[in-house]
Design an enzyme around this catalytic site. Sequence first.
Site, PDB file in Angstrom:
ATOM      1  N   HIS A  27       4.825   0.189  -0.043  1.00 55.42           N
ATOM      2  CA  HIS A  27       5.584  -0.623   0.902  1.00 55.42           C
ATOM      3  C   HIS A  27       4.693  -1.721   1.471  1.00 55.42           C
ATOM      4  O   HIS A  27       3.464  -1.694   1.304  1.00 55.42           O
ATOM      5  CB  HIS A  27       6.174   0.263   2.019  1.00 55.42           C
ATOM      6  CG  HIS A  27       5.158   1.096   2.752  1.00 55.42           C
ATOM      7  ND1 HIS A  27       4.556   2.213   2.195  1.00 55.42           N
ATOM      8  CD2 HIS A  27       4.607   0.977   3.986  1.00 55.42           C
ATOM      9  CE1 HIS A  27       3.710   2.742   3.053  1.00 55.42           C
ATOM     10  NE2 HIS A  27       3.702   2.000   4.160  1.00 55.42           N
ATOM     11  N   HIS A  53       0.846  -1.197   0.000  1.00 49.81           N
ATOM     12  CA  HIS A  53       0.000   0.000   0.000  1.00 49.81           C
ATOM     13  C   HIS A  53       0.877   1.240   0.000  1.00 49.81           C
ATOM     14  O   HIS A  53       2.079   1.164   0.266  1.00 49.81           O
ATOM     15  CB  HIS A  53      -0.891   0.028   1.254  1.00 49.81           C
ATOM     16  CG  HIS A  53      -0.120   0.199   2.527  1.00 49.81           C
ATOM     17  ND1 HIS A  53       0.607  -0.827   3.101  1.00 49.81           N
ATOM     18  CD2 HIS A  53       0.082   1.275   3.331  1.00 49.81           C
ATOM     19  CE1 HIS A  53       1.206  -0.396   4.192  1.00 49.81           C
ATOM     20  NE2 HIS A  53       0.908   0.888   4.346  1.00 49.81           N
ATOM     21  N   ASP A  74       0.792   5.120   1.951  1.00 51.03           N
ATOM     22  CA  ASP A  74       0.102   5.790   3.058  1.00 51.03           C
ATOM     23  C   ASP A  74      -0.589   7.037   2.506  1.00 51.03           C
ATOM     24  O   ASP A  74       0.011   7.797   1.755  1.00 51.03           O
ATOM     25  CB  ASP A  74       1.109   6.176   4.160  1.00 51.03           C
ATOM     26  CG  ASP A  74       1.714   4.944   4.834  1.00 51.03           C
ATOM     27  OD1 ASP A  74       1.168   3.839   4.672  1.00 51.03           O
ATOM     28  OD2 ASP A  74       2.742   5.102   5.530  1.00 51.03           O
ATOM     29  N   ARG A 127       8.090  -8.766  15.105  1.00 50.21           N
ATOM     30  CA  ARG A 127       8.423  -7.392  14.719  1.00 50.21           C
ATOM     31  C   ARG A 127       7.442  -6.465  15.414  1.00 50.21           C
ATOM     32  O   ARG A 127       6.240  -6.759  15.495  1.00 50.21           O
ATOM     33  CB  ARG A 127       8.289  -7.230  13.197  1.00 50.21           C
ATOM     34  CG  ARG A 127       8.457  -5.793  12.712  1.00 50.21           C
ATOM     35  CD  ARG A 127       8.318  -5.699  11.192  1.00 50.21           C
ATOM     36  NE  ARG A 127       8.228  -4.327  10.758  1.00 50.21           N
ATOM     37  CZ  ARG A 127       9.279  -3.566  10.454  1.00 50.21           C
ATOM     38  NH1 ARG A 127      10.502  -4.043  10.537  1.00 50.21           N
ATOM     39  NH2 ARG A 127       9.104  -2.316  10.078  1.00 50.21           N
TER      40      ARG A 127
END
Length: 339
Positions: free
Chosen positions: A263, A206, A208, A273
Amino acid sequence: MVVLSQTALDHYSSMKTCRPANGLFTGIPVIDLKDPEAKTRIVEACQEFGFFKLVNHGVPFEFMTRLEYLAMNFFNLPQSEKDKAGPPDPFGYGNKRIGPNGDVGWIEYLLLNTNPQVNCNKTLSIFQEYPQNFRSAVEDYILEVKRMTYEVLELMADGLGIEPRNVLSKLVSDEKSDSCFRLNYYPPCPELQALSGRNLIGFGEHTDPQIISVLRSNNTTGLQICLRDGTWVSVPPDQTSFFINIGDALQVMTNGRFRSVKHRVLADDMKSRISMIYFGGPPLSEKIAPFPSLLAEGEEGLYEQFTWYEYKSSAYKSRLADYRLGLFEKKMQAILANI
Ligand SMILES: C=C1C[C@]23C[C@@]1(O)CC[C@H]2[C@@]12CC[C@H](O)[C@@](C)(C(=O)O1)[C@H]2[C@@H]3C(=O)O
Ligand SMILES: O=C(O)CCC(=O)C(=O)O
Ligand SMILES: [Fe+2]
């Protein structure tokens, strides 16, 4: 332990638009905030990648590690406790579902509004129920990150030669700015080991929508960006630095000179993570359009003018991987007018 069926794996598996690349990418631009040439380097990085790593940023490491520790404690709570802060509307605790339109990932998250005028009862209640210091760690961290973000946006305006120098920073520092903050937790997925070579999507590809996103993660790989030539590359993690993403709104304001970078995050088989992202957005009523001084003589704006409210509303009707700016491109408007 959660067992992944073949169908579930296909669901979470890597898709589609960019080509994969191997190994960690060493070409991410690194900007030293104290470098006298920082403004020039930032503009170069935003044009080529829409992404850079920021060092010497002045945010104390303790603010990051304290929040990371408390966030980890939150994600380690029993499911029933975390569910009290969900489902996300869009704010609140989310598990696997991202957004309202069917996107899923190997992820849990807390999405919070950073505007004190918007009180989201659900998310505030987790802070009341769960250690007092979680709320203050989030607030302290955001305060520091905002201060640094304004500095970066001022350098960007300077580097672009647009005036006044706070023309970008004031959009996100405005008391009505529509900014938000996200804590993402990607649990390890040991079953991946048996499926050598397969990807598990933590957060699907996607861009942002906002002006700028400021990301900090622990030392686990997973974040990938898509380069101009369409290859996915892995960003080497660095828990002491920030990674800055250009968002769609800034791509429009620079008439496409800055890239809103595509990203995604891949989950790991062994390591969890954790990431914390501040998304700097303008007030809802703000008109998003190219800065006139950035248009060369005779150059047309690429996008129809729209408000941040209009863009956000449209974004929330889209799927994660959709090209959201497409609807606002002038050529698309011309096609739609002829239908
Ligand atoms: C699928 C979606 C989740 C998202 C809203 C959307 O409909 C499309 C944009 C998504 C995104 C990506 C960046 C941020 O993480 C986010 C908070 C945002 O502003 O846009 C998410 C939205 C979300 O998770 O609510
Ligand atoms: O968690 C990450 O590292 C990135 C997530 C992301 O891109 C997002 O939340 O918009
Ligand atoms: Fe993102």
